[in-house]
Design a protein around this motif. Sequence first.
Motif, PDB file in Angstrom:
ATOM      1  N   ILE A  66     -45.165  -2.906  -3.783  1.00 35.83           N
ATOM      2  CA  ILE A  66     -44.864  -2.655  -2.929  1.00 35.83           C
ATOM      3  C   ILE A  66     -43.655  -4.445  -2.443  1.00 35.83           C
ATOM      4  CG2 ILE A  66     -44.838  -2.572  -0.229  1.00 35.83           C
ATOM      5  CD1 ILE A  66     -46.642  -0.157  -1.719  1.00 35.83           C
ATOM      6  N   GLY A  67     -45.077  -4.941  -2.624  1.00 32.50           N
ATOM      7  CA  GLY A  67     -45.212  -6.605  -1.662  1.00 32.50           C
ATOM      8  C   GLY A  67     -44.134  -7.436  -2.610  1.00 32.50           C
ATOM      9  N   LEU A  68     -44.116  -7.543  -3.697  1.00 32.28           N
ATOM     10  CA  LEU A  68     -43.058  -8.206  -4.172  1.00 32.28           C
ATOM     11  C   LEU A  68     -41.436  -7.936  -4.726  1.00 32.28           C
ATOM     12  CD1 LEU A  68     -45.749  -9.789  -6.769  1.00 32.28           C
ATOM     13  CD2 LEU A  68     -44.526 -11.310  -5.104  1.00 32.28           C
ATOM     14  N   VAL A  69     -41.670  -6.601  -4.490  1.00 29.01           N
ATOM     15  CA  VAL A  69     -40.384  -5.991  -4.915  1.00 29.01           C
ATOM     16  C   VAL A  69     -39.284  -5.848  -3.603  1.00 29.01           C
ATOM     17  CG1 VAL A  69     -38.842  -4.038  -5.651  1.00 29.01           C
ATOM     18  CG2 VAL A  69     -40.935  -4.375  -7.294  1.00 29.01           C
ATOM     19  N   SER A  70     -40.028  -5.682  -2.829  1.00 29.10           N
ATOM     20  CA  SER A  70     -39.669  -5.693  -0.545  1.00 29.10           C
ATOM     21  C   SER A  70     -38.970  -7.363  -0.085  1.00 29.10           C
ATOM     22  CB  SER A  70     -40.576  -4.887  -0.493  1.00 29.10           C
ATOM     23  OG  SER A  70     -41.926  -6.006   0.314  1.00 29.10           O
ATOM     24  N   ILE A  71     -39.380  -8.173  -1.245  1.00 27.16           N
ATOM     25  CA  ILE A  71     -38.902  -9.760  -1.275  1.00 27.16           C
ATOM     26  C   ILE A  71     -36.966  -9.748  -1.741  1.00 27.16           C
ATOM     27  CG2 ILE A  71     -39.355 -11.715  -1.579  1.00 27.16           C
ATOM     28  CD1 ILE A  71     -42.254 -11.487  -2.182  1.00 27.16           C
ATOM     29  N   THR A  72     -37.193  -8.625  -2.727  1.00 25.59           N
ATOM     30  CA  THR A  72     -35.963  -8.400  -3.528  1.00 25.59           C
ATOM     31  C   THR A  72     -35.087  -7.897  -2.447  1.00 25.59           C
ATOM     32  OG1 THR A  72     -36.726  -6.930  -4.897  1.00 25.59           O
ATOM     33  CG2 THR A  72     -36.855  -9.162  -5.734  1.00 25.59           C
ATOM     34  N   ILE A  73     -35.626  -6.911  -1.149  1.00 29.04           N
ATOM     35  CA  ILE A  73     -34.620  -6.077  -0.884  1.00 29.04           C
ATOM     36  C   ILE A  73     -34.167  -6.808   0.224  1.00 29.04           C
ATOM     37  CG2 ILE A  73     -34.817  -3.722   0.579  1.00 29.04           C
ATOM     38  CD1 ILE A  73     -37.092  -2.514  -2.036  1.00 29.04           C
ATOM     39  N   ALA A  74     -35.062  -7.438   1.119  1.00 28.98           N
ATOM     40  CA  ALA A  74     -35.664  -8.609   2.137  1.00 28.98           C
ATOM     41  C   ALA A  74     -34.260  -9.013   2.291  1.00 28.98           C
ATOM     42  CB  ALA A  74     -36.264  -9.036   2.518  1.00 28.98           C
ATOM     43  N   LEU A  75     -34.411 -10.005   0.239  1.00 25.72           N
ATOM     44  CA  LEU A  75     -33.079 -11.006   0.577  1.00 25.72           C
ATOM     45  C   LEU A  75     -31.417 -10.697  -0.820  1.00 25.72           C
ATOM     46  CD1 LEU A  75     -32.071 -13.795  -0.856  1.00 25.72           C
ATOM     47  CD2 LEU A  75     -32.964 -12.986  -3.620  1.00 25.72           C
ATOM     48  N   HIS A  76     -31.624  -9.317  -0.787  1.00 21.65           N
ATOM     49  CA  HIS A  76     -30.339  -9.392  -0.578  1.00 21.65           C
ATOM     50  C   HIS A  76     -29.675  -8.611   0.597  1.00 21.65           C
ATOM     51  CE1 HIS A  76     -27.337  -6.159  -1.818  1.00 21.65           C
ATOM     52  NE2 HIS A  76     -27.307  -6.973  -2.936  1.00 21.65           N
ATOM     53  N   SER A  77     -30.101  -8.251   1.277  1.00 14.63           N
ATOM     54  CA  SER A  77     -29.814  -7.707   3.170  1.00 14.63           C
ATOM     55  C   SER A  77     -29.479  -9.565   3.669  1.00 14.63           C
ATOM     56  CB  SER A  77     -30.906  -6.761   3.202  1.00 14.63           C
ATOM     57  OG  SER A  77     -31.451  -5.733   2.379  1.00 14.63           O
ATOM     58  N   GLY A  78     -29.601 -10.411   3.356  1.00 16.72           N
ATOM     59  CA  GLY A  78     -29.475 -11.721   4.125  1.00 16.72           C
ATOM     60  C   GLY A  78     -31.058 -11.525   5.439  1.00 16.72           C
ATOM     61  N   GLU A  79     -32.482 -10.441   5.147  1.00 18.44           N
ATOM     62  CA  GLU A  79     -33.379 -10.739   6.039  1.00 18.44           C
ATOM     63  C   GLU A  79     -34.158 -11.420   6.035  1.00 18.44           C
ATOM     64  OE1 GLU A  79     -33.118  -9.143   8.561  1.00 18.44           O
ATOM     65  OE2 GLU A  79     -30.816  -7.927   7.909  1.00 18.44           O
TER      66      GLU A  79
ATOM     67  N   ILE B 220     -47.313  -7.745 -14.053  1.00 20.79           N
ATOM     68  CA  ILE B 220     -45.341  -7.729 -14.546  1.00 20.79           C
ATOM     69  C   ILE B 220     -44.273  -7.497 -12.845  1.00 20.79           C
ATOM     70  CG2 ILE B 220     -44.970  -5.028 -14.998  1.00 20.79           C
ATOM     71  CD1 ILE B 220     -43.587  -7.282 -16.932  1.00 20.79           C
ATOM     72  N   THR B 221     -44.922  -7.451 -12.072  1.00 15.95           N
ATOM     73  CA  THR B 221     -44.199  -7.838 -10.948  1.00 15.95           C
ATOM     74  C   THR B 221     -44.108  -8.619 -10.976  1.00 15.95           C
ATOM     75  OG1 THR B 221     -46.260  -7.756  -9.707  1.00 15.95           O
ATOM     76  CG2 THR B 221     -45.343  -5.795  -9.929  1.00 15.95           C
ATOM     77  N   VAL B 222     -44.419 -10.342 -11.161  1.00 14.96           N
ATOM     78  CA  VAL B 222     -43.698 -11.473 -11.167  1.00 14.96           C
ATOM     79  C   VAL B 222     -42.655 -12.351 -11.494  1.00 14.96           C
ATOM     80  CG1 VAL B 222     -44.664 -13.467 -10.958  1.00 14.96           C
ATOM     81  CG2 VAL B 222     -46.288 -11.991 -10.067  1.00 14.96           C
ATOM     82  N   PRO B 223     -42.764 -11.358 -12.797  1.00 15.97           N
ATOM     83  CA  PRO B 223     -41.611 -12.381 -13.692  1.00 15.97           C
ATOM     84  C   PRO B 223     -40.527 -11.307 -13.145  1.00 15.97           C
ATOM     85  CG  PRO B 223     -42.881 -10.708 -15.383  1.00 15.97           C
ATOM     86  CD  PRO B 223     -43.703 -11.178 -13.713  1.00 15.97           C
ATOM     87  N   LEU B 224     -41.246  -9.889 -12.656  1.00 16.07           N
ATOM     88  CA  LEU B 224     -39.855  -8.118 -12.207  1.00 16.07           C
ATOM     89  C   LEU B 224     -39.180  -9.175 -11.294  1.00 16.07           C
ATOM     90  CD1 LEU B 224     -38.107  -5.876 -13.355  1.00 16.07           C
ATOM     91  CD2 LEU B 224     -39.943  -5.044 -11.928  1.00 16.07           C
ATOM     92  N   THR B 225     -39.913  -9.204 -10.343  1.00 17.38           N
ATOM     93  CA  THR B 225     -39.258  -9.796  -8.999  1.00 17.38           C
ATOM     94  C   THR B 225     -38.521 -11.113  -8.763  1.00 17.38           C
ATOM     95  OG1 THR B 225     -41.266  -9.272  -7.477  1.00 17.38           O
ATOM     96  CG2 THR B 225     -40.240 -10.863  -6.421  1.00 17.38           C
ATOM     97  N   GLY B 226     -38.962 -11.997 -10.105  1.00 18.89           N
ATOM     98  CA  GLY B 226     -38.362 -12.881 -10.139  1.00 18.89           C
ATOM     99  C   GLY B 226     -36.729 -13.172 -10.877  1.00 18.89           C
TER     100      GLY B 226
END
Length: 181
Positions: free
Chosen positions: A61-74, A138-144
């Motif tokens: 939840i924590g790492l993947v949601s970072i990518t969602i925030a990035l995509h949204s400009g948030e 696996i969440t770390v390289p996936l998030t990257g």
Amino acid sequence: MSILDNARRVSDAVNQAAIVLCVACVLAMLAISFTGFLYTLFTGDALSWTYSLARLFLPWIGLVSITIALHSGEHVAMTLLVRLLPMPLVKAAAVATLAVMAFFALLMIWYGWGYFTNATQVYMVSDNIQISYRWTAITVPLTGTIFLLHLVQGFSLLEHFADENALIDEVLSSNDQETRS
């Protein structure tokens, strides 16, 4: 259609998948926690594995949601400082920001993959439930990887390139249309 347009479409699709994944992880955590609550409520005993199992979803939840925030400009932006700069410096700062983001994403992939491949331990949730540490590693390289993919969106990721007046007018006009219908 250009390669960049295709990459942006892939980025949008991956973002939608990330949203679904985060929602599924939150629902799984809630279901596990609620199961433990109901079991305690009806039996008076506690299930020892519910807390341990539910917290395995937190890195996802924590790492993947970072990518969602990035995509949204948030993500965090320093718009006040940027507004004081002339436009050529704003563009230079934006390019530097995207370069730093790309470097960070590459570091997450590089070191995250090593972390994932070296995660050989097993997390003992209970006597019967054993989960490999690779589940969370696996969440770390996936998030990257997702982070790097989203960088194809370019300057649209950065808040200070959005025209605030156009956004406000768009919201107001769509709101007026909804109230008329």
